[in-house]
Design a protein around this motif. Structure first.
Motif, PDB file in Angstrom:
ATOM      1  N   VAL A  21       0.592 -75.316 -24.855  1.00  0.00           N
ATOM      2  CA  VAL A  21       0.297 -74.556 -23.642  1.00  0.00           C
ATOM      3  C   VAL A  21       0.826 -75.288 -22.421  1.00  0.00           C
ATOM      4  CG1 VAL A  21      -1.560 -73.721 -22.133  1.00  0.00           C
ATOM      5  CG2 VAL A  21      -1.726 -73.405 -24.605  1.00  0.00           C
ATOM      6  N   ASN A  22       0.564 -76.569 -22.341  1.00  0.00           N
ATOM      7  CA  ASN A  22       1.017 -77.359 -21.189  1.00  0.00           C
ATOM      8  C   ASN A  22       2.533 -77.440 -21.124  1.00  0.00           C
ATOM      9  OD1 ASN A  22      -1.628 -77.892 -20.369  1.00  0.00           O
ATOM     10  ND2 ASN A  22      -1.775 -79.738 -21.630  1.00  0.00           N
ATOM     11  N   PHE A  23       3.179 -77.536 -22.287  1.00  0.00           N
ATOM     12  CA  PHE A  23       4.639 -77.567 -22.330  1.00  0.00           C
ATOM     13  C   PHE A  23       5.230 -76.290 -21.726  1.00  0.00           C
ATOM     14  CE2 PHE A  23       8.569 -76.256 -24.423  1.00  0.00           C
ATOM     15  CZ  PHE A  23       9.395 -77.352 -24.199  1.00  0.00           C
ATOM     16  N   LEU A  24       4.712 -75.130 -22.173  1.00  0.00           N
ATOM     17  CA  LEU A  24       5.219 -73.863 -21.660  1.00  0.00           C
ATOM     18  C   LEU A  24       4.913 -73.681 -20.178  1.00  0.00           C
ATOM     19  CD1 LEU A  24       4.637 -71.141 -24.400  1.00  0.00           C
ATOM     20  CD2 LEU A  24       6.792 -72.092 -23.593  1.00  0.00           C
ATOM     21  N   LYS A  25       3.730 -74.091 -19.774  1.00  0.00           N
ATOM     22  CA  LYS A  25       3.349 -73.984 -18.369  1.00  0.00           C
ATOM     23  C   LYS A  25       4.301 -74.791 -17.494  1.00  0.00           C
ATOM     24  CE  LYS A  25      -1.020 -74.100 -17.640  1.00  0.00           C
ATOM     25  NZ  LYS A  25      -2.412 -74.598 -17.505  1.00  0.00           N
ATOM     26  N   ASP A  26       4.608 -76.006 -17.911  1.00  0.00           N
ATOM     27  CA  ASP A  26       5.521 -76.865 -17.146  1.00  0.00           C
ATOM     28  C   ASP A  26       6.945 -76.318 -17.187  1.00  0.00           C
ATOM     29  OD1 ASP A  26       3.407 -78.529 -16.581  1.00  0.00           O
ATOM     30  OD2 ASP A  26       3.887 -79.992 -18.152  1.00  0.00           O
ATOM     31  N   LEU A  27       7.342 -75.791 -18.342  1.00  0.00           N
ATOM     32  CA  LEU A  27       8.703 -75.252 -18.472  1.00  0.00           C
ATOM     33  C   LEU A  27       8.903 -74.066 -17.539  1.00  0.00           C
ATOM     34  CD1 LEU A  27      11.475 -75.099 -19.845  1.00  0.00           C
ATOM     35  CD2 LEU A  27      10.407 -73.740 -21.666  1.00  0.00           C
ATOM     36  N   PHE A  82       6.442 -65.644 -16.864  1.00  0.00           N
ATOM     37  CA  PHE A  82       5.647 -65.220 -18.014  1.00  0.00           C
ATOM     38  C   PHE A  82       5.667 -63.697 -18.118  1.00  0.00           C
ATOM     39  CE2 PHE A  82       3.519 -69.441 -17.692  1.00  0.00           C
ATOM     40  CZ  PHE A  82       3.764 -69.844 -19.003  1.00  0.00           C
ATOM     41  N   TRP A  83       6.072 -63.203 -19.273  1.00  0.00           N
ATOM     42  CA  TRP A  83       6.093 -61.774 -19.580  1.00  0.00           C
ATOM     43  C   TRP A  83       4.688 -61.283 -19.882  1.00  0.00           C
ATOM     44  CZ3 TRP A  83       9.598 -57.999 -19.223  1.00  0.00           C
ATOM     45  CH2 TRP A  83       9.582 -56.895 -20.071  1.00  0.00           C
ATOM     46  N   SER A  84       3.922 -62.172 -20.483  1.00  0.00           N
ATOM     47  CA  SER A  84       2.511 -61.928 -20.765  1.00  0.00           C
ATOM     48  C   SER A  84       1.747 -63.193 -20.444  1.00  0.00           C
ATOM     49  CB  SER A  84       2.312 -61.530 -22.231  1.00  0.00           C
ATOM     50  OG  SER A  84       2.850 -62.537 -23.086  1.00  0.00           O
ATOM     51  N   GLY A  85       0.438 -63.117 -20.457  1.00  0.00           N
ATOM     52  CA  GLY A  85      -0.364 -64.273 -20.118  1.00  0.00           C
ATOM     53  C   GLY A  85      -0.198 -65.409 -21.114  1.00  0.00           C
ATOM     54  N   LEU A  86      -0.310 -66.634 -20.619  1.00  0.00           N
ATOM     55  CA  LEU A  86      -0.214 -67.808 -21.470  1.00  0.00           C
ATOM     56  C   LEU A  86      -1.567 -68.053 -22.120  1.00  0.00           C
ATOM     57  CD1 LEU A  86       1.208 -70.284 -22.568  1.00  0.00           C
ATOM     58  CD2 LEU A  86       0.734 -71.462 -20.406  1.00  0.00           C
ATOM     59  N   SER A  87      -1.619 -67.881 -23.438  1.00  0.00           N
ATOM     60  CA  SER A  87      -2.898 -67.930 -24.130  1.00  0.00           C
ATOM     61  C   SER A  87      -2.710 -68.386 -25.569  1.00  0.00           C
ATOM     62  CB  SER A  87      -3.565 -66.543 -24.129  1.00  0.00           C
ATOM     63  OG  SER A  87      -4.711 -66.525 -24.930  1.00  0.00           O
ATOM     64  N   ILE A  88      -3.687 -69.137 -26.064  1.00  0.00           N
ATOM     65  CA  ILE A  88      -3.692 -69.497 -27.478  1.00  0.00           C
ATOM     66  C   ILE A  88      -4.126 -68.303 -28.323  1.00  0.00           C
ATOM     67  CG2 ILE A  88      -4.899 -70.938 -29.187  1.00  0.00           C
ATOM     68  CD1 ILE A  88      -4.909 -73.184 -27.144  1.00  0.00           C
ATOM     69  N   ALA A  89      -4.888 -67.382 -27.707  1.00  0.00           N
ATOM     70  CA  ALA A  89      -5.482 -66.274 -28.455  1.00  0.00           C
ATOM     71  C   ALA A  89      -4.470 -65.211 -28.857  1.00  0.00           C
ATOM     72  CB  ALA A  89      -6.598 -65.640 -27.630  1.00  0.00           C
ATOM     73  N   ILE A  90      -3.431 -64.992 -28.041  1.00  0.00           N
ATOM     74  CA  ILE A  90      -2.450 -63.946 -28.323  1.00  0.00           C
ATOM     75  C   ILE A  90      -1.046 -64.501 -28.107  1.00  0.00           C
ATOM     76  CG2 ILE A  90      -4.011 -62.070 -27.662  1.00  0.00           C
ATOM     77  CD1 ILE A  90      -2.499 -61.896 -25.002  1.00  0.00           C
ATOM     78  N   PRO A  91      -0.004 -63.869 -28.705  1.00  0.00           N
ATOM     79  CA  PRO A  91       1.360 -64.333 -28.475  1.00  0.00           C
ATOM     80  C   PRO A  91       1.724 -64.302 -26.998  1.00  0.00           C
ATOM     81  CG  PRO A  91       1.288 -62.835 -30.334  1.00  0.00           C
ATOM     82  CD  PRO A  91      -0.070 -62.785 -29.700  1.00  0.00           C
TER      83      PRO A  91
END
Length: 390
Positions: free
Chosen positions: A38-44, A53-62
């Motif tokens: 999650v942190n990697f994608l957030k920083d990227l 982000f096309w959709s929300g950043l979440s562990i629960a869903i793609p």
């Protein structure tokens, strides 16, 4: 039975801004399972203005990320260096936009649900309803604009509640007074039509070079606690203060005025195919959570029967991500209504906000099926008879 259809006036400032193009923008989907991912994608995504982000950043869903052509090589290099598996799901975002825009505003057909409509078309249709149906009152008074399927769904439901002869629909329509708001962010909706299809905020402009507020972070309950930003340039900017925006302030005042007439609040967003309940600011559960969850299970099951569309049920924080200052949290905690749900409409990312117009009617039928089951199940738990706002 009464229908009060309420809209907010749009005070759109004319602009000569060039229409934003998303030609050759691509969308990649990935599933993140660990906090470091999650942190990697957030920083990227924060590292380049060509990433969104096309959709929300979440562990629960793609999760989906939209990538501009100029940053495509860098994105692929960074993703290949990580442990995250990813795939391209949209080759050209502009193709989706062009498909969705087809026929909009041509004025050659009657209002219907085979294409999307401009704000003027929606308002003109709503103005015509009291002439046909005296039970309807349209109140014109001074949330995410890129979610075009939401007002399309709402207007479809209005039409069905007024015109359907199906016994179950008539029972739903005539058992309650309905207060319906098809459009809470008219300025943003117009801007998403005329200039930037991916625009997600309001169009207010205060003391920053950046414009707009995320209206679903501006509600006055647990404002700015989590999942919101104080940066005016952020897509999740929560505003200068709770209810700083005329849209949320007006809506909250109106809901407070009619609180004694209400027992349920239903809202529509897109996309993800989720049926969400409060809270967003916390994974803690409210007093009648178990009843609400049971009602939601019936609603999700009924929605899936017609076309097999599956929705995931749970609280905002559990099935999506933590977010504070959102409407459903304020309605639940402040107005204390027993029945509060938010539908995140289709799909799961292949079209995103650009759901094709040919899916409007199918989606509307599913939501209507779901609402019939939702209110029938709520009745079995004694709502609204066993509820008092006092």
């Amino acid at each position: 039975m009464r229908f009060l259809l309420s809209v907010l006036f749009a005070f759109t400032v004319s602009t000569t801004a060039e229409k934003v193009s998303y030609e050759n923008y691509k969308v990649f989907r990935m599933s993140v399972k660990q906090e470091h991912e999650v942190n990697f994608l957030k920083d990227l995504v924060a590292s380049r203005d060509g990433f969104t982000f096309w959709s929300g950043l979440s562990i629960a869903i793609p999760t989906g990320v939209m990538v501009a052509p100029k940053d495509l090589k860098y994105f692929i290099e960074q993703m290949d260096s990580s442990s995250i598996k990813y795939e391209m799901i949209v080759n050209n975002v502009q193709d989706l936009i062009n498909r969705q825009l087809a026929g909009i505003g041509n004025g050659t057909d009657e209002f219907g649900w085979k294409r999307y409509h401009t704000l003027d078309e929606i308002y003109n249709w709503m103005d015509s309803l009291p002439k046909k149906y005296p039970v309807v009152k349209v109140i014109k008074q001074v949330e995410l604009p890129k979610e075009w399927i939401s007002p399309a769904t709402t207007t479809f439901l209005i039409n069905e509640l007024l015109t359907s002869k199906e016994p179950s629909v008539r029972a739903l329509a005539e058992s309650y007074d309905w207060y319906i708001f098809p459009m809470l962010n008219p300025d943003g909706y117009v801007y998403a039509h005329t200039t930037d299809r991916m625009w997600s905020k309001s169009r207010s402009h205060w003391d920053s070079d950046c414009i707009g507020v995320d209206l679903n972070r501006n509600w006055g309950y647990m404002w700015m606690e989590v999942g919101a930003s104080n940066d005016p340039c952020s897509a999740k900017y929560a505003g200068r203060a709770p209810f700083s925006e005329i849209e949320t302030y007006t809506m909250s005042r109106y809901l407070s005025l009619i609180q004694d007439k209400l027992f349920a609040y239903i809202t529509f967003h897109s996309f993800a195919q989720l049926l969400r309940v409060p809270y967003g600011y916390s994974t803690g559960h409210f007093d009648n959570y178990n009843e609400t969850y049971a009602i939601g299970l019936k609603a999700a099951d009924a929605l899936a029967r017609r076309y097999g569309t599956k929705y995931t049920l749970g609280s905002v924080a559990e099935v999506l991500y933590p977010a504070a200052g959102i409407a459903v949290d304020w309605v639940k905690a402040v107005l204390k209504l027993p029945i509060v749900f938010s539908y995140d409409l289709p799909d799961k990312g292949n079209f995103g906000m650009m759901l094709p117009a040919e899916q409007i009617i199918q989606n509307g039928q599913e939501i209507l099926d779901s609402l019939i089951a939702l209110f029938e199940e709520a009745g079995k738990f004694g709502y609204p008879q066993n509820y008092s706002s006092k």
